[in-house]
Scaffold this motif. Structure first.
Motif: not given
Ligand SMILES: Nc1nc2c(c(=O)[nH]1)N[C@H]1C(S)=C(S)[C@@H](COP(=O)(O)O)O[C@H]1N2
Ligand SMILES: [Mo]
Length: 434
Positions: A231-242
């Protein structure tokens, strides 16, 4: 108070997701990875289906490879086991079980990173409050508990076993075997129950499309599509493919340090996980030993000049080692492969078991009990196993006498199947009707 101090960071949580008085990991805004969501969990779950299928099939093959239908061989109380409806074929290459058990152990270990990633992807569910409202909720909770509990039990017992940690005073076979049934059953049920979720998320997001997103394109799945979406997402530091590359990289690393002990030969030196050494000398007896003479309390006195082999069939005969060496000798290249996942292929020389059976007029269909000088050590072989003309009572290996650790004065070596049937330090061969 300084005017420049930034205010405490606040995230705005939509009203319907507020956690009330919950704290820590129980708060709905505690789990913030933008990667979590139904697509990621569906994708990891989909990858688990073929891996678990291979592990299950090869695991049951290993169970049946003991020939539990023969009296005395069962590792599980036969009253509480599923009976074997077929005999495993015998005229297969002698490395058949090296392949199936190598796959069981190697694919099993390679699946561990995937299982951990899958559990990571659903961890917010573990902390979901309130828990149980209705009967369906209770059933779901219990089935998840069994699913996660049994998969962890299977990994812990499997890894301890392949790493030769026998000090656990528990019935390994029973735990690993019944654990497999619990896990297998709950895994199938869970997969069927989640099928609609998986289909929906593949339909909405594309089965593979999220893998095309780079890091800055990586956004959370739509809020409310599942309780896994933060509900309160952080910014991605890794992609899903990563993330998937990380899991795949971990699995490949495990493959690189494990497969060598299953393949054997020169590949063994890469097997960092092998519990019994990777490199040996260059002598004829310099290859891996599972149970040394010392660990089996077998001494030179028990296997010296007084040693005789007793063979029991329609009549009983006794042979000294020299008498056995004077009989027709055969040399076969045969593989020993253990439940632990290793294998070793050597050139064995000795008397064919079928010749010994004939020497005492063993009745057709007899079971062969191979009795060791080691106290209380017996293994039973099916008719088809000792009738295979490659099956030997080996006296020599790679052109030299067997060493005491490899089973001197004589050991059974049969093609294929489980290593446990290759009785060492044999003192008696009994061909008996079941
Ligand atoms: N007498 C006796 N024979 C035995 C065993 C044993 O413990 N005692 N172990 C069995 C098992 S489990 C395997 S895998 C092979 C291993 O052979 P190795 O000890 O020569 O490696 O021997 C089999 N024969
Ligand atoms: Mo073994």
């Amino acid at each position: 108070m300084s005017a420049t101090k930034s205010p405490p960071r606040r995230v705005s949580v939509p009203a319907q997701f507020r956690s009330g008085r919950a704290s820590g990991p129980f708060r709905t805004d505690f789990w913030r990875s933008p990667l979590r969501g139904p697509w990621l969990t569906s994708f990891l779950g989909t990858l688990l289906v073929p891996s678990i299928t291979v592990i299950a099939i090869t695991g049951f093959i290993s169970h049946w490879a003991y020939h539990p239908e023969l009296p005395g061989n069962a590792t599980i109380n036969p009253a509480f086991d599923i009976p074997v409806f077929f005999q495993l074929p015998q005229s297969w290459p002698s490395w058949d079980y090296a392949v199936t058990q190598g796959m069981h152990v190697t694919v099993g270990l390679m699946t561990l990173p995937l299982v951990l990633a899958k559990l990571w992807s659903v961890i917010p569910k573990l902390f979901k409050l309130p828990t149980v409202r209705d009967l369906a909720g209770v059933v779901e909770r219990i089935s998840l508990l069994l699913l996660v509990g049994s998969v962890l039990v299977e990994f812990v017992t499997g890894i301890l076993w392949m790493e030769d940690y026998y000090r656990l005073r528990v019935d390994f076979f029973a735990i690993h075997y019944y654990g497999a049934w619990v896990f297998g059953t709950t895994f199938v049920l869970h997969t069927c129950m989640k099928l609609p979720t998986v289909r929906r998320s593949y339909r909405e997001r594309g089965a593979l499309r999220p893998l095309c997103e780079s890091l800055h394109e990586t956004k959370p799945e739509p809020l409310g599509s599942s309780e896994l979406v933060p509900v309160a997402p952080a910014t991605a530091t890794l992609s899903r493919r990563g993330l998937l590359a990380m899991v795949g990289g971990a699995s490949l690393t495990i493959f690189a340090v494990q497969a060598g002990e299953s393949i054997g030969g020169p590949f063994r030196k890469f097997a960092l996980l092998a519990p019994r050494g990777r490199v040996f000398g260059t002598g004829p007896n310099d290859f891996q030993v599972t149970h040394t003479a010392e660990s089996a309390q077998v001494t030179e006195a028990m296997t010296g000049a007084d040693w005789r082999l007793t063979v029991v069939g329609a009549r009983t005969m006794s042979f000294s080692r020299d008498q056995l060496l004077a009989m027709a000798q055969a040399t076969e290249t045969l593989t020993i492969s253990c439940t632990e996942g290793w294998s070793t292929t050597q050139h064995w020389t000795g008397v064919r078991l079928i010749d010994l059976a004939r020497s005492v007029d063993a009745a057709p269909g007899s079971i062969l009990s191979a009795v060791s000088v080691e106290s209380n050590w017996v293994t039973n072989l099916a008719d088809a196993q000792y009738r295979d003309k490659r099956a030997l009572l080996a006296l020599r290996v790679n052109g030299a006498d067997l060493s005491l650790d490899h089973g001197y004065p004589a050991r059974v070596i049969i093609p294929g199947g489980i290593g446990n049937h290759n009785a060492k330090w044999v003192r008696e061969l009994r061909f008996e009707q079941a």
